[in-house]
Design a protein around this motif. Structure first.
Motif, short mmCIF file in Angstrom:
data_model
loop_
_atom_site.label_atom_id
_atom_site.label_comp_id
_atom_site.label_asym_id
_atom_site.label_seq_id
_atom_site.Cartn_x
_atom_site.Cartn_y
_atom_site.Cartn_z
N THR A 1 -3.63 0.39 -3.30
CA THR A 1 -3.01 -0.93 -3.36
C THR A 1 -1.89 -0.92 -4.41
O THR A 1 -2.08 -0.42 -5.51
N ARG B 1 0.84 -1.20 0.00
CA ARG B 1 0.00 0.00 0.00
C ARG B 1 0.88 1.24 0.00
O ARG B 1 1.94 1.26 0.60
N THR C 1 -0.63 0.05 -9.72
CA THR C 1 -1.81 0.13 -8.86
C THR C 1 -3.05 -0.18 -9.72
O THR C 1 -2.94 -0.23 -10.95
#
Lengths: 83, 149
Positions: free
Chosen positions: B43, B38, B127
């Motif tokens: 994420t 993270r 991401t």
């Protein structure tokens, strides 16, 4: 002289490196940034921001007032983010 | 000693090799940097480290030699990876060895602080929103500045 670009600056110039013959009045890193900015407007835009574009001459960090005389390779890159 | 490599390294094996056959070292400090899943609330599925081959090694050697002039180190090892890596994988390892702990701890922190602001590496994160280049943090500059003499 070879000029190299790293990280997202490559997207601004559209190339990772280029060979250039510099005009006689390009003496410093700041002069070179101005010269390159005319070829790559989006590089010029990035270089106008304070501290956004860093420079190395022959693989040593330098400031914008550094002289290019004798340089074989000049690199431009954003602030480093390793570690 | 400096190593810049794409492959994984084993922290335990590196520490064992670092002190093998040495009886003069009283303290080894280590720092391992890992890929997190993270960053800024998003994420991260993978990360690619770009670097500047040649300058990377030169800069790490300059940083190592500065550490050796500032502290009485018996040995020093910096391993930094490049290329694509996954969350949980190690990115960087710094080992410092000295007779006593203070020099080992301080030199290890110094090496990481200088490496983070001087070694030419750039992180590209993957991401769900796509790829993004990691921005440098002002706190890293402040951490490096505390070692200016």
């Amino acid at each position: 002289m070879r000029v190299r670009y790293f990280a997202w600056l490559k997207q601004r110039t559209g190339c990772a490196e280029e060979e250039l013959d510099l005009p006689a009045d390009v003496l410093t890193v700041a002069d070179l940034i101005g010269h390159l900015g005319a070829r790559h407007p989006r590089f010029a835009e990035a270089a106008a921001g304070r501290g956004v574009v860093r420079c190395a001459i022959d693989q040593q960090h330098v400031e914008r007032d550094a002289l290019l005389a004798g340089a074989r390779e000049v690199a431009f890159f954003p602030p480093v983010t390793g570690g | 000693m400096i190593r810049v490599q794409a492959g994984l390294f084993d922290v335990g094996a590196e520490i064992a090799r670092f002190t093998a056959g040495r009886t003069d070292i009283g303290a080894v400090a280590s720092f391992t940097g890992l890929v997190r899943d993270r960053h800024n609330g998003e994420t991260v599925s993978a990360m690619t480290l770009e670097h500047y081959p040649g300058m990377t090694e030169a800069e790490l050697e300059r940083i190592e030699s500065e550490a050796r002039t500032r502290w009485p180190l018996d040995d020093c090892l910096v391993i930094h990876r490049y290329g694509r890596m996954l969350p949980g994988e190690p990115i960087v390892l710094v080992l410092t060895a000295s007779a006593h702990r203070a020099a080992a701890f301080e030199a290890c922190a110094f090496l990481m602080d200088w490496l983070k602001t001087k070694a030419p590496f750039w992180k590209l994160e993957e991401t769900p929103e796509g790829e993004r280049w990691v921005e440098a943090r002002g706190s890293d500059d402040e951490a490096a500045a505390r070692w200016e003499s």
